[in-house]
Design a protein around this motif. Structure first.
Motif, PDB file in Angstrom:
ATOM      1  N   GLU A  47     -28.229 -21.429  -3.068  1.00  0.00           N
ATOM      2  CA  GLU A  47     -27.094 -20.449  -3.582  1.00  0.00           C
ATOM      3  C   GLU A  47     -25.489 -20.334  -3.583  1.00  0.00           C
ATOM      4  O   GLU A  47     -25.383 -20.120  -4.793  1.00  0.00           O
ATOM      5  CB  GLU A  47     -27.536 -19.486  -1.682  1.00  0.00           C
ATOM      6  CG  GLU A  47     -28.568 -18.866  -1.751  1.00  0.00           C
ATOM      7  CD  GLU A  47     -28.772 -18.430  -0.381  1.00  0.00           C
ATOM      8  OE1 GLU A  47     -27.580 -17.905  -0.028  1.00  0.00           O
ATOM      9  OE2 GLU A  47     -29.779 -18.477   0.282  1.00  0.00           O
ATOM     10  N   VAL A  48     -24.777 -21.290  -3.261  1.00  0.00           N
ATOM     11  CA  VAL A  48     -23.497 -21.820  -3.629  1.00  0.00           C
ATOM     12  C   VAL A  48     -23.322 -22.382  -5.242  1.00  0.00           C
ATOM     13  O   VAL A  48     -22.922 -21.925  -5.841  1.00  0.00           O
ATOM     14  CB  VAL A  48     -22.906 -22.002  -2.604  1.00  0.00           C
ATOM     15  CG1 VAL A  48     -21.709 -22.799  -3.404  1.00  0.00           C
ATOM     16  CG2 VAL A  48     -22.655 -21.162  -1.079  1.00  0.00           C
ATOM     17  N   ALA A  49     -24.384 -23.344  -5.101  1.00  0.00           N
ATOM     18  CA  ALA A  49     -24.324 -24.375  -6.822  1.00  0.00           C
ATOM     19  C   ALA A  49     -24.612 -23.000  -6.874  1.00  0.00           C
ATOM     20  O   ALA A  49     -24.337 -23.176  -8.633  1.00  0.00           O
ATOM     21  CB  ALA A  49     -25.001 -25.504  -5.764  1.00  0.00           C
ATOM     22  N   GLN A  50     -26.160 -22.204  -7.275  1.00  0.00           N
ATOM     23  CA  GLN A  50     -26.706 -21.494  -8.565  1.00  0.00           C
ATOM     24  C   GLN A  50     -25.041 -20.521  -8.790  1.00  0.00           C
ATOM     25  O   GLN A  50     -25.491 -20.017  -9.575  1.00  0.00           O
ATOM     26  CB  GLN A  50     -27.816 -20.514  -8.153  1.00  0.00           C
ATOM     27  CG  GLN A  50     -28.561 -22.221  -7.875  1.00  0.00           C
ATOM     28  CD  GLN A  50     -30.099 -21.683  -7.316  1.00  0.00           C
ATOM     29  OE1 GLN A  50     -30.683 -20.179  -7.801  1.00  0.00           O
ATOM     30  NE2 GLN A  50     -31.055 -22.118  -6.925  1.00  0.00           N
ATOM     31  N   ARG A  51     -24.658 -19.953  -7.526  1.00  0.00           N
ATOM     32  CA  ARG A  51     -24.147 -18.833  -7.650  1.00  0.00           C
ATOM     33  C   ARG A  51     -22.219 -19.059  -8.948  1.00  0.00           C
ATOM     34  O   ARG A  51     -22.418 -18.329  -9.964  1.00  0.00           O
ATOM     35  CB  ARG A  51     -23.324 -18.224  -6.483  1.00  0.00           C
ATOM     36  CG  ARG A  51     -22.232 -17.186  -7.030  1.00  0.00           C
ATOM     37  CD  ARG A  51     -21.886 -16.356  -5.282  1.00  0.00           C
ATOM     38  NE  ARG A  51     -23.332 -16.429  -4.190  1.00  0.00           N
ATOM     39  CZ  ARG A  51     -22.727 -17.300  -3.530  1.00  0.00           C
ATOM     40  NH1 ARG A  51     -22.188 -17.796  -2.738  1.00  0.00           N
ATOM     41  NH2 ARG A  51     -24.271 -16.785  -2.048  1.00  0.00           N
ATOM     42  N   TYR A  52     -21.719 -20.688  -8.372  1.00  0.00           N
ATOM     43  CA  TYR A  52     -21.231 -21.434  -9.153  1.00  0.00           C
ATOM     44  C   TYR A  52     -21.204 -22.093 -10.345  1.00  0.00           C
ATOM     45  O   TYR A  52     -20.285 -23.311 -10.486  1.00  0.00           O
ATOM     46  CB  TYR A  52     -19.900 -21.621  -8.178  1.00  0.00           C
ATOM     47  CG  TYR A  52     -19.464 -20.558  -7.758  1.00  0.00           C
ATOM     48  CD1 TYR A  52     -18.763 -19.209  -7.306  1.00  0.00           C
ATOM     49  CD2 TYR A  52     -19.547 -20.216  -5.400  1.00  0.00           C
ATOM     50  CE1 TYR A  52     -18.202 -18.210  -6.544  1.00  0.00           C
ATOM     51  CE2 TYR A  52     -19.785 -20.050  -5.021  1.00  0.00           C
ATOM     52  CZ  TYR A  52     -19.354 -18.651  -5.148  1.00  0.00           C
ATOM     53  OH  TYR A  52     -18.232 -17.206  -4.865  1.00  0.00           O
ATOM     54  N   GLY A  53     -22.282 -22.816 -10.667  1.00  0.00           N
ATOM     55  CA  GLY A  53     -22.472 -24.119 -11.687  1.00  0.00           C
ATOM     56  C   GLY A  53     -21.788 -25.071 -11.236  1.00  0.00           C
ATOM     57  O   GLY A  53     -21.709 -26.133 -11.903  1.00  0.00           O
ATOM     58  N   ALA A  54     -22.384 -25.044  -9.529  1.00  0.00           N
ATOM     59  CA  ALA A  54     -21.952 -26.397  -8.578  1.00  0.00           C
ATOM     60  C   ALA A  54     -23.543 -27.513  -8.571  1.00  0.00           C
ATOM     61  O   ALA A  54     -24.278 -26.754  -8.730  1.00  0.00           O
ATOM     62  CB  ALA A  54     -21.481 -26.517  -7.845  1.00  0.00           C
TER      63      ALA A  54
END
Length: 331
Positions: A47-54
């Motif tokens: 979720e975090v990765a998708q939100r910020y492109g990581a």
């Protein structure tokens, strides 16, 4: 490190503090970008990765060792901090480590020794209250000398609730650790003797955890500090501090909130947790870390020496929890 934009990886990115740091790196901090994340909870990491492109990493070791990661933020649970910080140091990666540096003095010392062996400063600790505008103003007033020498400090640390597995010792290593550091920083001296007193426990205390606790500490010059540590205050989150000096007092202000009068009622909102109270501090500590790594400031943030000093005090406080007596710090 040169002036390039830093690619930062966050360990423990799925937890509350990990999500806060990830958000600040991705949206606030100048000179850095969120490059990679890892969390045991893969759904939250995704979720975090998708939100910020990581990028999502398969393990902490993979994130630390990745050539695509320049620096690492450790936001995992407390017991992992020392081992992960040491791994970052051994990999030559600068690391921002959430408080505490470790949960014991021995583990904190091992991190200090690893950094010394590396021959350069690689660690900044997440003692974010040093970056809070109100605490900064308190220190400026105290250091000016206009109120004379400090005599006492009264502190309150109240959290609305804590997890069911929270322990009596974690009141020190996870909560009072902030007051340990901020009092060292405000006073500019070490804490030498400590004690803990237990009042009647709240009905909201879980298991064998004793809550609340009264932490007592004395500094080198004789300043007496008391800290009420409440892990289950029920009503909200509140951090207070008052320094009593020879010529007056300095009190940390209550967060500015409108006072509303309505039918048979007058009051103001109380924060539910730390996310609203220390927004600026959490942003500024990461910005300072990145600026230091990029050579934009020569002043490092709190480091392993501060983390170790706090752990020495917390070890003494845990001894005091068991003995009921005043304990010498480092004794």
């Amino acid at each position: 490190m040169d002036n390039k934009e830093l690619a930062i990886g966050v360990l423990g990115a799925g937890g509350n503090i990990g999500q806060t740091h990830s958000h600040n790196i991705a949206t606030y901090v100048d000179g850095a970008r969120l490059a990679a994340v890892y969390d045991l909870n893969t759904d939250r990491a995704n979720e975090v990765a998708q939100r910020y492109g990581a990028q999502v990493m398969d393990s902490a070791e993979a994130l630390i060792g990745s050539p695509d990661v320049d620096a690492v933020v450790i936001a995992s649970w407390d017991g992992t901090h020392a081992a992960l910080a040491t791994a970052c140091i051994e990999a030559g990666k600068p690391v921002f480590c959430e408080k505490p540096l470790a949960t014991t003095q021995a583990d904190a010392k091992a991190v200090v020794e690893a950094e010394q062996a590396a021959g350069k400063r690689l660690v900044q600790l997440g003692f974010m209250r040093r970056f809070d505008p109100d605490y900064i103003k308190m220190k400026q007033i105290l250091d000016s000398g206009e109120l004379g020498a400090p005599l006492m400090a009264h502190c309150i640390s109240r959290t609305r609730s804590h997890p069911k597995d929270h322990t009596t010792a974690q009141h020190i290593t996870n909560i009072a650790i902030h007051e340990i550091d901020i009092c060292r920083w405000l006073l500019g001296e070490e804490l030498t003797e400590v004690a803990v007193r237990f009042p009647r426990s709240t009905c909201f205390a879980e298991g064998t955890c004793k809550d609340p606790q009264l932490v007592l500490m004395q500094s080198e010059s004789g300043v007496l500090i008391d800290v009420e540590v409440s892990g289950n205050s029920y009503y909200g989150y509140e951090i207070l501090c008052e320094l009593v000096c020879e010529k007056g007092t300095i009190r940390l202000p209550v967060a500015a909130e409108p006072i509303v009068r309505s039918y048979l009622r007058c009051g103001q909102a109380i924060p539910a947790d730390w996310t609203a109270r220390f927004v600026t501090a959490y942003q500024q500590e990461l910005q300072h870390w990145v600026d230091y790594l990029r050579g934009k400031t020569a002043a490092p943030g709190p480091g392993t020496a501060d983390g170790y000093a706090a752990c020495v005090v917390s070890d003494a406080l845990i001894r005091a929890q068991g003995s009921g007596a005043w304990e010498k710090v480092g004794g």
